[in-house]
Design a protein around this motif. Structure first.
Motif, short mmCIF file in Angstrom:
data_model
loop_
_atom_site.label_atom_id
_atom_site.label_comp_id
_atom_site.label_asym_id
_atom_site.label_seq_id
_atom_site.Cartn_x
_atom_site.Cartn_y
_atom_site.Cartn_z
N MET A 1 58.46 -0.80 19.13
CA MET A 1 57.57 0.34 19.05
C MET A 1 57.11 0.73 20.45
O MET A 1 56.83 -0.11 21.28
N LEU A 2 57.03 2.03 20.70
CA LEU A 2 56.60 2.51 22.00
C LEU A 2 55.09 2.37 22.15
O LEU A 2 54.33 2.62 21.21
N THR A 3 54.67 1.95 23.32
CA THR A 3 53.24 1.89 23.58
C THR A 3 52.74 3.31 23.81
O THR A 3 53.51 4.19 24.22
N PRO A 4 51.46 3.58 23.56
CA PRO A 4 50.94 4.93 23.80
C PRO A 4 51.21 5.43 25.22
O PRO A 4 51.49 6.59 25.45
N THR A 5 51.13 4.54 26.21
CA THR A 5 51.36 4.93 27.59
C THR A 5 52.80 5.36 27.79
O THR A 5 53.07 6.39 28.40
N LEU A 6 53.74 4.59 27.28
CA LEU A 6 55.16 4.93 27.41
C LEU A 6 55.46 6.20 26.62
O LEU A 6 56.16 7.09 27.10
N LEU A 7 54.93 6.30 25.44
CA LEU A 7 55.13 7.50 24.62
C LEU A 7 54.61 8.73 25.34
O LEU A 7 55.28 9.76 25.40
N ARG A 8 53.44 8.63 25.91
CA ARG A 8 52.86 9.78 26.63
C ARG A 8 53.72 10.14 27.84
O ARG A 8 53.92 11.31 28.15
N THR A 9 54.23 9.14 28.54
CA THR A 9 55.10 9.38 29.69
C THR A 9 56.36 10.13 29.28
O THR A 9 56.76 11.10 29.92
N VAL A 10 56.97 9.71 28.18
CA VAL A 10 58.17 10.38 27.68
C VAL A 10 57.84 11.82 27.28
O VAL A 10 58.60 12.74 27.58
N GLU A 11 56.71 12.03 26.63
CA GLU A 11 56.29 13.38 26.25
C GLU A 11 56.09 14.27 27.47
O GLU A 11 56.50 15.42 27.49
N GLU A 12 55.47 13.73 28.51
CA GLU A 12 55.22 14.51 29.73
C GLU A 12 56.52 14.87 30.44
O GLU A 12 56.67 16.00 30.92
N ILE A 13 57.45 13.95 30.49
CA ILE A 13 58.76 14.22 31.11
C ILE A 13 59.50 15.29 30.33
O ILE A 13 60.05 16.24 30.90
N THR A 14 59.48 15.16 29.02
CA THR A 14 60.15 16.15 28.17
C THR A 14 59.53 17.52 28.33
O THR A 14 60.23 18.52 28.49
N GLU A 15 58.21 17.57 28.32
CA GLU A 15 57.51 18.85 28.48
C GLU A 15 57.82 19.48 29.83
O GLU A 15 58.06 20.68 29.93
N ALA A 16 57.85 18.68 30.88
CA ALA A 16 58.14 19.19 32.22
C ALA A 16 59.55 19.79 32.29
O ALA A 16 59.76 20.82 32.93
N ARG A 17 60.50 19.18 31.63
CA ARG A 17 61.88 19.69 31.63
C ARG A 17 61.98 20.97 30.81
O ARG A 17 62.71 21.88 31.16
N LEU A 18 61.26 21.04 29.71
CA LEU A 18 61.34 22.21 28.84
C LEU A 18 60.67 23.45 29.44
O LEU A 18 61.02 24.57 29.07
N VAL A 19 59.75 23.25 30.38
CA VAL A 19 59.09 24.39 31.01
C VAL A 19 60.11 25.29 31.69
O VAL A 19 59.98 26.51 31.70
N GLY A 20 61.16 24.71 32.25
CA GLY A 20 62.18 25.49 32.94
C GLY A 20 63.32 25.94 32.06
O GLY A 20 64.25 26.60 32.52
N LEU A 21 63.29 25.61 30.79
CA LEU A 21 64.36 25.99 29.87
C LEU A 21 63.98 27.27 29.16
O LEU A 21 62.94 27.34 28.50
N HIS A 22 64.80 28.29 29.32
CA HIS A 22 64.54 29.56 28.67
C HIS A 22 65.71 29.91 27.76
O HIS A 22 66.87 29.77 28.15
#
Length: 100
Positions: A1-22
Protein backbone atom coordinates in the motif's frame (compact mmCIF):
# COMPACT_ATOMS: atom_id res chain seq x y z
CA UNK A 1 0.00 0.00 0.00
CA UNK A 2 1.24 3.48 -0.83
CA UNK A 3 1.94 5.81 2.04
CA UNK A 4 0.11 9.16 1.92
CA UNK A 5 3.44 10.92 1.29
CA UNK A 6 4.33 8.68 -1.65
CA UNK A 7 0.78 8.87 -3.00
CA UNK A 8 0.83 12.66 -2.81
CA UNK A 9 4.22 12.75 -4.56
CA UNK A 10 2.90 10.60 -7.41
CA UNK A 11 -0.20 12.82 -7.70
CA UNK A 12 1.94 15.97 -7.84
CA UNK A 13 4.22 14.52 -10.53
CA UNK A 14 1.23 13.42 -12.58
CA UNK A 15 -0.46 16.79 -12.22
CA UNK A 16 2.72 18.62 -13.23
CA UNK A 17 3.02 16.53 -16.41
CA UNK A 18 -0.64 16.96 -17.32
CA UNK A 19 -0.41 20.76 -17.10
CA UNK A 20 1.58 20.74 -20.36
CA UNK A 21 -0.65 18.22 -22.11
CA UNK A 22 -3.25 19.76 -24.37
CA UNK A 23 -5.83 17.87 -26.39
CA UNK A 24 -8.32 20.61 -27.26
CA UNK A 25 -9.03 24.21 -26.33
CA UNK A 26 -11.17 27.07 -27.58
CA UNK A 27 -9.63 29.67 -29.87
CA UNK A 28 -10.44 32.75 -31.91
CA UNK A 29 -9.55 33.14 -35.60
CA UNK A 30 -7.19 36.07 -36.22
CA UNK A 31 -6.34 35.39 -39.89
CA UNK A 32 -7.87 33.17 -42.59
CA UNK A 33 -6.51 31.93 -45.92
CA UNK A 34 -9.39 29.95 -47.41
CA UNK A 35 -7.46 29.12 -50.60
CA UNK A 36 -4.69 27.43 -48.59
CA UNK A 37 -7.17 26.00 -46.08
CA UNK A 38 -5.25 27.47 -43.15
CA UNK A 39 -5.80 30.03 -40.44
CA UNK A 40 -4.05 31.65 -37.49
CA UNK A 41 -5.76 31.09 -34.15
CA UNK A 42 -5.41 32.77 -30.75
CA UNK A 43 -5.95 30.30 -27.90
CA UNK A 44 -8.54 31.61 -25.45
CA UNK A 45 -7.11 29.83 -22.41
CA UNK A 46 -4.08 31.07 -20.49
CA UNK A 47 -1.07 29.27 -19.12
CA UNK A 48 -0.60 29.66 -15.36
CA UNK A 49 3.06 29.77 -14.32
CA UNK A 50 4.43 28.12 -11.18
CA UNK A 51 4.15 31.48 -9.40
CA UNK A 52 0.41 31.57 -10.17
CA UNK A 53 0.59 34.32 -12.80
CA UNK A 54 -1.61 33.70 -15.85
CA UNK A 55 -0.03 34.47 -19.24
CA UNK A 56 -1.76 34.39 -22.63
CA UNK A 57 -0.66 31.71 -25.07
CA UNK A 58 0.78 32.84 -28.42
CA UNK A 59 -1.13 32.79 -31.70
CA UNK A 60 -0.84 29.44 -33.47
CA UNK A 61 -0.06 30.05 -37.15
CA UNK A 62 -0.89 28.04 -40.27
CA UNK A 63 -3.46 25.79 -38.60
CA UNK A 64 -5.15 23.48 -41.09
CA UNK A 65 -8.87 24.19 -41.31
CA UNK A 66 -10.79 20.97 -40.76
CA UNK A 67 -14.31 20.42 -42.02
CA UNK A 68 -16.55 17.38 -41.83
CA UNK A 69 -15.60 14.90 -44.57
CA UNK A 70 -16.49 11.38 -45.56
CA UNK A 71 -15.51 9.82 -48.85
CA UNK A 72 -16.10 12.38 -51.60
CA UNK A 73 -18.55 14.43 -49.53
CA UNK A 74 -17.67 17.43 -47.38
CA UNK A 75 -19.48 20.14 -45.48
CA UNK A 76 -17.78 23.53 -45.78
CA UNK A 77 -18.76 26.37 -43.48
CA UNK A 78 -17.70 30.01 -43.86
CA UNK A 79 -14.84 30.96 -41.55
CA UNK A 80 -14.04 34.58 -40.71
CA UNK A 81 -11.71 36.55 -38.48
CA UNK A 82 -13.22 36.69 -35.00
CA UNK A 83 -14.97 33.32 -35.23
CA UNK A 84 -14.69 30.95 -32.31
CA UNK A 85 -13.10 27.61 -33.14
CA UNK A 86 -11.94 24.41 -31.51
CA UNK A 87 -8.17 23.92 -31.55
CA UNK A 88 -7.20 20.23 -31.58
CA UNK A 89 -3.66 19.10 -30.91
CA UNK A 90 -2.19 16.12 -32.75
CA UNK A 91 0.07 13.50 -31.25
CA UNK A 92 2.47 13.63 -34.20
CA UNK A 93 3.69 16.01 -36.86
CA UNK A 94 1.17 16.82 -39.60
CA UNK A 95 3.86 17.54 -42.22
CA UNK A 96 3.25 14.41 -44.31
CA UNK A 97 -0.54 14.74 -44.09
CA UNK A 98 -0.41 18.43 -45.05
CA UNK A 99 1.85 17.79 -48.04
CA UNK A 100 -0.71 15.44 -49.61
Amino acid sequence: MLTPTLLRTVEEITEARLVGLHTMMPGKVVKVDVKKGKCDVKPLLMRVNADGVAKPLPVITNCPIGFYRAGKAAIYLPLSVGDGVEIRFCERSLDTWLSK
